[in-house]
Design a protein around this motif. Structure first.
Motif, PDB file in Angstrom:
ATOM      1  N   PRO A  36       1.602  -9.367 -17.617  1.00  0.00           N
ATOM      2  CA  PRO A  36       1.383 -10.653 -17.272  1.00  0.00           C
ATOM      3  C   PRO A  36       2.711 -11.376 -16.560  1.00  0.00           C
ATOM      4  CG  PRO A  36       1.075 -10.248 -19.543  1.00  0.00           C
ATOM      5  CD  PRO A  36       1.629  -9.065 -19.124  1.00  0.00           C
ATOM      6  N   ASN A  37       3.748 -11.033 -17.009  1.00  0.00           N
ATOM      7  CA  ASN A  37       5.081 -11.549 -16.594  1.00  0.00           C
ATOM      8  C   ASN A  37       5.224 -11.833 -14.926  1.00  0.00           C
ATOM      9  OD1 ASN A  37       6.279 -12.628 -18.861  1.00  0.00           O
ATOM     10  ND2 ASN A  37       7.633 -10.600 -19.179  1.00  0.00           N
ATOM     11  N   CYS A  38       4.716 -10.537 -14.319  1.00  0.00           N
ATOM     12  CA  CYS A  38       5.091 -10.253 -12.935  1.00  0.00           C
ATOM     13  C   CYS A  38       3.874 -10.097 -12.353  1.00  0.00           C
ATOM     14  CB  CYS A  38       6.198  -9.370 -12.822  1.00  0.00           C
ATOM     15  SG  CYS A  38       5.552  -7.512 -13.248  1.00  0.00           S
ATOM     16  N   GLY A  39       2.815  -9.607 -12.770  1.00  0.00           N
ATOM     17  CA  GLY A  39       1.519  -9.458 -11.904  1.00  0.00           C
ATOM     18  C   GLY A  39       1.547  -7.977 -11.796  1.00  0.00           C
TER      19      GLY A  39
END
Lengths: 155, 412
Positions: A36-39
């Motif tokens: 979820p930090n970067c997709g």
């Protein structure tokens, strides 16, 4: 420079032309992981053979070159590996990137040792480990089926 | 007339920021991640040190001299915020941890009391997660329904063609002033007027605007407005929620504890007056004091000048970026705030950011806390360069050169 060691030709090649990319009709196990930090997101599709060895392994998803190349090289390396060997390789890969002390990586990792330099880019470690984490989840499903997880965002 | 105005000395202003002299991976730092957090001028750093050296104490309840100094400094900061955003009174200023907490406060305290099943909450597709998730939680608690004003596409404007229809039955309308991903400047004054005419309470997310252009809550006509200190040259951990006095008065408290009560009995308590009703526990006193110094600093430069500078840099960056073949730029072509989101052909945003960092250029890559918008635009992530008044055209030139090298590196 450090990044030239990170983005070697083999990494760029596998990120541009990932091997074993796509769904797997006969797969019994699927595991979807996202960061979820970067997709970044990766789903691994796994078929085990009669002796519980990896018969076929593919992946789908999207992510940066580190993530895609790591997934691609992983699928090549893991084919025909027994459950025990797969576990050891997953552990060795993870160790190469995250063990507190840097040491000579397990020779069995072969080309995958190119990812050792990711250690110097702490923000990118999860890009490389995401597909491995997904495979670990897929192998860990005792009765088959699907699993979904998110990387810990605090890490 | 313009000639009579003293010309802003941007180079002298840049020298107020010691951190901009840092070297990163052997290169001069180019800091283009200002939409995430701004850097701090020496005036703010010195003010924090002065507070801890000469004024530190707890506020309000102390009789002794230091407590008096801390209380005076803290309440002076509140008055300064009211002036900074054109609020009618300091009582309308609630100190929070940041924009996120301000929005959560409204969703909890105002929302739980005023929304019921079937009511509608209207947001826009360009909201930051912090202006989506608190409303989702509220909708789950109350049975209210979420609706969204659409974004037109890569040009990043709100599609207002059916705005009146969308407003039907809406109790709360929340909108960002400036999009952190697209650089869009939304016409919040017009939007709030139309929403209020339809009977909705309005909230403006000013996280990206409060330190970049003049913001006046009475001119905007919103009921609530939230922003963070750290994005406007202030310290982290302090933020502001503005609420119209009549709204704040009618709201139940947000958290319970000291400071927010007027009388406590074993079974029940009476609440303090606004804004203290919403400030349970010891606040971030140093943060508020540092924020005061930041607001003074910004207004000495002039937020109108800061915004003109932001826009000039954004326009220049977009012009230079468009020289790169196949590069996709997001956001409006005109009236763009000081940030640019883009995707380099064939190179993932993370790889762009890692390589740019190796060249000393600090960018951000990812979904920018806008996952639904990214899905809508059909990209997993973008790279973003966001500017502030201490950035220069020369830095943009260096950034473009670095992008050229990255492009070449990945095309080998």
């Amino acid at each position: 420079m450090d990044f030239e060691e990170l983005y070697q030709d083999i990494v760029l090649d596998h990120s541009r032309r990932p091997r074993n990319f796509g769904e797997l009709a006969e797969a019994q196990f699927h595991a979807h992981g996202d960061n979820p930090n970067c997709g970044d997101e990766v789903t691994v599709h796994l078929k085990l053979g009669a002796n519980d060895a990896i018969d076929a392994l593919t992946f789908t998803g999207n992510g940066c070159s580190i993530c895609m190349a790591s997934a691609s090289l992983m699928t090549l390396k893991m084919k025909h590996k027994s459950r025990a060997e797969s576990g050891e390789l997953i552990h060795a890969f993870h160790d190469m990137l995250t063990a507190e002390q840097e040491s000579e990586p397990d020779k069995r990792l072969g080309d995958l040792r190119v990812f050792q330099s990711v250690r110097r880019f702490p923000q990118r470690v999860k890009c490389a480990t995401l597909p491995w984490h997904a495979l670990e989840e897929a192998l860990g499903k005792p009765a088959g089926g699907e699993v979904s997880f998110s990387e810990d965002t605090a890490g | 007339m313009q000639d009579l105005q003293p010309k802003t000395d941007w180079a002298r202003i840049r020298a107020d920021f010691p951190i901009l002299n840092e070297r990163v991976h052997g290169r001069d730092l180019v800091y283009f991640d200002n939409a995430a957090t701004s850097q701090k001028p020496r005036a703010v750093i010195d003010r924090l040190a002065h507070y801890y050296l000469h004024e530190n104490s707890n506020v309000h309840r102390g009789i002794h001299e230091l407590s008096n100094r801390a209380t005076l400094a803290f309440e002076a900061a509140r008055k300064r915020v009211a002036q900074f955003i054109g609020a009618a009174s300091a009582n309308e200023i609630v100190f929070t941890r940041g924009t996120t907490e301000g929005i959560n406060l409204v969703a909890q305290a105002w929302g739980t009391k005023n929304l019921k099943a079937g009511d509608r909450i209207l947001l826009t597709e360009m909201e930051h997660h912090s202006n989506i998730v608190p409303w989702q939680l509220l909708a789950q608690r109350t049975g209210a329904e979420l609706r969204y004003v659409h974004v037109t596409g890569d040009d990043g404007l709100l599609d207002l063609s059916n705005f009146e229809a969308l407003l039907d039955g809406v109790k709360l309308f929340a909108v960002t002033h400036i999009s952190n991903t697209l650089g869009t400047v939304n016409p919040v004054r017009e939007l709030c007027a139309r929403a209020r005419a339809a009977g909705a309470t309005t909230l403006v997310d000013a996280a990206q605007s409060a330190g970049h252009l003049p913001v006046d809550v009475r001119s905007i006509g919103c009921d609530f407005l939230a922003f963070s200190g750290h994005k406007i040259c202030g310290p982290t951990g302090i933020g502001v929620l503005y609420g119209r006095a009549e709204k704040l008065d009618a709201m139940p408290p947000y958290q319970g504890g000291g400071e927010m009560i007027s009388r406590v009995d074993f079974q029940a308590s009476q609440w303090n007056t606004i804004p203290h009703k919403f400030e349970a526990g010891t606040p971030d006193i140093a943060g508020a004091v540092g924020l005061h110094a930041a607001m003074d600093y910004l207004d000495e430069i002039g937020r109108d000048k800061i915004f003109a500078h932001d826009q000039e840099l954004a326009a220049y960056a977009m012009q230079r970026l468009s020289e790169i073949d196949g590069l996709r730029i997001f956001g409006p072509r005109e009236n763009h705030a000081g940030l640019v989101s883009f995707v380099l052909p064939e190179v993932h945003a993370h790889d762009v950011v890692t390589l740019a960092d190796q060249h000393g250029v600090a960018l951000r890559g990812g979904h920018h806390c806008n996952q639904p918008l990214m899905r809508k635009l059909g990209v997993p992530s973008t790279a973003r360069a966001s500017f502030y008044f201490y950035n220069t055209r020369e830095e943009i030139d260096r950034f473009i050169d670095v992008l050229g090298e990255i492009h070449k590196f990945f095309s080998r």
